[in-house]
Design an enzyme around this catalytic site. Structure first.
Site, PDB file in Angstrom:
ATOM      1  N   ASN A 217       0.683  -1.306   0.507  1.00  0.00           N
ATOM      2  CA  ASN A 217       0.103   0.023   0.169  1.00  0.00           C
ATOM      3  C   ASN A 217       1.303   1.509  -0.462  1.00  0.00           C
ATOM      4  O   ASN A 217       1.843   1.015  -0.058  1.00  0.00           O
ATOM      5  CB  ASN A 217      -0.892  -0.062   1.112  1.00  0.00           C
ATOM      6  CG  ASN A 217      -0.276  -0.164   2.014  1.00  0.00           C
ATOM      7  OD1 ASN A 217       0.528   0.721   2.609  1.00  0.00           O
ATOM      8  ND2 ASN A 217      -0.671  -0.723   3.762  1.00  0.00           N
ATOM      9  N   PRO A 312      -1.629 -12.025  10.302  1.00  0.00           N
ATOM     10  CA  PRO A 312      -2.290 -11.836  11.920  1.00  0.00           C
ATOM     11  C   PRO A 312      -2.519 -10.708  12.246  1.00  0.00           C
ATOM     12  O   PRO A 312      -1.362  -9.185  11.891  1.00  0.00           O
ATOM     13  CB  PRO A 312      -0.965 -12.575  12.570  1.00  0.00           C
ATOM     14  CG  PRO A 312       0.037 -11.998  10.574  1.00  0.00           C
ATOM     15  CD  PRO A 312      -0.630 -12.351  10.312  1.00  0.00           C
TER      16      PRO A 312
HETATM   17  O1  PMT Z   1       2.584   6.139   6.605  1.00  0.00           O
HETATM   18  P1  PMT Z   1       2.459   7.467   5.632  1.00  0.00           P
HETATM   19  O2  PMT Z   1       2.657   7.479   4.586  1.00  0.00           O
HETATM   20  O3  PMT Z   1       2.343   8.692   7.111  1.00  0.00           O
HETATM   21  O4  PMT Z   1       0.381   7.477   6.625  1.00  0.00           O
HETATM   22  C1  PMT Z   1       0.118   7.314   7.698  1.00  0.00           C
HETATM   23  C2  PMT Z   1      -1.426   5.982   7.688  1.00  0.00           C
HETATM   24  C3  PMT Z   1      -2.072   6.625   6.761  1.00  0.00           C
HETATM   25  C4  PMT Z   1      -0.515   4.599   7.271  1.00  0.00           C
HETATM   26  C5  PMT Z   1      -1.293   5.877   9.099  1.00  0.00           C
HETATM   27  O5  PMT Z   1      -1.530   7.397   9.607  1.00  0.00           O
HETATM   28  C6  PMT Z   1      -2.460   4.831   9.177  1.00  0.00           C
HETATM   29  O6  PMT Z   1      -3.639   5.273   9.564  1.00  0.00           O
HETATM   30  N1  PMT Z   1      -2.313   3.486   9.832  1.00  0.00           N
HETATM   31  C7  PMT Z   1      -2.589   2.604   9.900  1.00  0.00           C
HETATM   32  C8  PMT Z   1      -3.464   1.929   8.805  1.00  0.00           C
HETATM   33  C9  PMT Z   1      -4.141   0.639   8.965  1.00  0.00           C
HETATM   34  O7  PMT Z   1      -3.719  -0.336   8.833  1.00  0.00           O
HETATM   35  O8  PMT Z   1      -5.333   0.766   9.658  1.00  0.00           O
HETATM   36  P2  PMT Z   1      -6.122   0.092   9.622  1.00  0.00           P
HETATM   37  O9  PMT Z   1      -7.681   0.834  10.290  1.00  0.00           O
HETATM   38  O10 PMT Z   1      -6.081  -0.992   8.627  1.00  0.00           O
HETATM   39  O11 PMT Z   1      -6.147  -0.914  11.264  1.00  0.00           O
HETATM   40  C10 PMT Z   1      -5.668  -0.524  13.031  1.00  0.00           C
HETATM   41  C11 PMT Z   1      -5.037  -1.069  13.541  1.00  0.00           C
HETATM   42  O12 PMT Z   1      -4.420  -2.168  13.261  1.00  0.00           O
HETATM   43  C12 PMT Z   1      -3.738   0.088  12.652  1.00  0.00           C
HETATM   44  O13 PMT Z   1      -3.072   0.254  13.921  1.00  0.00           O
HETATM   45  C13 PMT Z   1      -3.130  -1.347  12.297  1.00  0.00           C
HETATM   46  O14 PMT Z   1      -1.318  -0.815  12.275  1.00  0.00           O
HETATM   47  C14 PMT Z   1      -3.057  -2.413  12.674  1.00  0.00           C
HETATM   48  N2  PMT Z   1      -3.428  -3.761  12.489  1.00  0.00           N
HETATM   49  C15 PMT Z   1      -3.884  -3.890  10.833  1.00  0.00           C
HETATM   50  C16 PMT Z   1      -3.240  -5.194  10.118  1.00  0.00           C
HETATM   51  C17 PMT Z   1      -2.620  -6.242  10.952  1.00  0.00           C
HETATM   52  N3  PMT Z   1      -3.163  -7.433  10.545  1.00  0.00           N
HETATM   53  N4  PMT Z   1      -2.261  -6.070  12.035  1.00  0.00           N
HETATM   54  C18 PMT Z   1      -2.634  -4.919  12.637  1.00  0.00           C
HETATM   55  O15 PMT Z   1      -1.534  -4.582  13.667  1.00  0.00           O
END
Ligand code: PMT
Length: 406
Positions: A217, A312
């Protein structure tokens, strides 16, 4: 002039609005710009009309590598970066020299020139380095104005005592440029997390299909790296677990690189049990191919079907540890931001989450700015658009406050 390493580290990549007011000491602003640039700070100079009588804007433009602005009513400058934008862009507003008149105008909240207007709008900290005749400095009006500004949270650096340009001797000289740099850098060292161990994940993951192709991504790592820099400035022992990104490591941060969600999981599960705070900024892929081909897959059929399986959930696993750290997630959402983020707090059993919109190119993925709402059990706070480094500083403050009370 040598710049101390800790000053360079704290000011590196910061966005500084350098305000110059009308004082004979204005010529020293050239040296300040040069030193800020040497620290890798980005500098935008704003001069009061009086300051332009003491030093040529062109000099400061050449040194800062940015146009110098001084006119609030100039449509061209407002088009390039208007006073509101400039105020929001800044991580810090440094006014050196700050004249008696400018200090008086700030104290009563005037916005009759560009610099005063920027000061009225900005949320960034403001540092003032006064420079004036010793009688002007000692005058009760100036003293009262300075204490009003200090009560509002502005920081005064100087003035120094010594010979003055007017031939008198006393307090009112612009303090040495190194001291101004030190005071400005000090703003970025909060010590809120002294002796705390913080683990932060950042960047994307790559889920390989074959030897050369992967799913990934647009995460650049900027948000996570900014949080790591802010955590270090708050005194934390900081470990950054980073996916493949092209951002320089913040100083004094230990960085471990990974590629896939599984690699990130392995390192996080090894490191998280010993940490106090875990911040999951990484855009971890939600799915990965069920198998990786060791060789480059040859093209043959018109269509190809990939089977994807869930990766995971690292954050949920950290929060489910028998003695979990204070766990902060991020939520990247395109709609129903708060509702979806609250659901993630509950599902993953988090202490906090920062939700950002990923609909808008100017914030979120790969941009220099971001805007988040920070949510926790029973509360939330909107943090409006600003640079990722300024936002990270604010977020670390809030995280430290909540960590201390839970
Ligand atoms: O890196 P940049 O270009 O500065 O952009 C920043 C960002 C947009 C990536 C950042 O601000 C952000 O939003 N990060 C989280 C992205 C994400 O994966 O969001 P999510 O809503 O899909 O996941 C929720 C949370 O679970 C996140 O804290 C993620 O790190 C965590 N996760 C998700 C999937 C997974 N398999 N394991 C995880 O730990």
């Amino acid at each position: 002039m040598n710049i101390a390493l800790h000053v360079k580290e704290r000011l590196g990549l910061r966005r500084v609005v350098l305000g110059i007011a009308g004082s004979i000491a204005a010529y020293k602003a050239a040296e300040i710009v040069r030193m800020l640039r040497e620290c890798d700070a980005e500098v935008r100079v704003v001069m009061t009309p009086a300051a332009t009588a003491f030093i040529a804007p062109l000099t400061l433009q050449a040194l800062s590598n940015n146009p110098v602005q001084s006119d609030l009513l100039d449509p061209h400058s407002e088009q390039a970066m208007g006073h509101i934008e400039l105020a929001r862009w800044a991580d810090v507003v440094l006014i050196a020299p700050a004249s008696a008149d400018f200090i008086a105008r700030l104290a009563i909240g005037r916005s009759n020139d560009l610099l005063a207007a920027v000061c009225l709008v900005t949320q960034a900290p403001i540092v003032l380095a006064p420079a004036m005749n010793q009688s002007m400095w000692s005058h009760p009006a100036t003293q009262k104005n300075c204490s009003v500004l200090q009560q509002r949270g502005m920081l005064l650096s100087g003035p120094a005592i010594g010979d003055q340009a007017c031939g008198e001797y006393g307090p009112g000289r612009l303090i040495e440029v190194e001291a101004i740099m030190e005071a400005t850098a000090q703003l970025f060292a909060t010590r809120l997390l002294t002796n705390k161990r913080v683990v932060i994940t950042a960047g994307p993951t790559r889920e390989y299909i074959d030897a050369v192709r992967y799913l990934s991504n647009r995460s650049s790592g900027k948000m996570g790296f900014a949080l790591a820099a802010a955590a270090v400035d708050a005194g934390a022992n900081t470990l950054l677990i980073a996916g493949p990104v092209d951002v320089p490591s913040p100083a004094r941060v230990t960085r471990l690189n990974v590629e896939s969600a599984r690699e990130m999981e392995a390192l996080c599960m090894q490191q998280a049990p010993q940490c106090d705070i875990f911040i999951s900024v990484a855009a971890v892929a939600d799915y990965m191919p069920d198998k990786k081909s060791a060789h480059k897959i040859k093209k043959s059929d018109a269509q190809m079907t990939l089977t994807l399986v869930r990766t995971p959930d690292i954050l949920a696993q950290v929060a489910a540890l028998p003695q979990p750290p204070f766990t902060v997630g991020f939520a990247a959402e395109t709609e129903n931001l708060e509702k979806n983020a609250r659901q993630k707090i509950a599902d993953k059993k988090l202490n906090m989450i920062a939700v950002n919109s990923v609909n808008n190119d100017e914030i979120g993925f790969a941009s220099d700015d971001n805007e988040v709402t920070l949510l926790w059990h029973g509360g939330q706070e909107f943090m409006p658009r600003t640079s990722k480094s300024q936002l990270a500083r604010l977020m670390i403050e809030r995280i430290a406050q909540h960590y201390g009370t839970e």
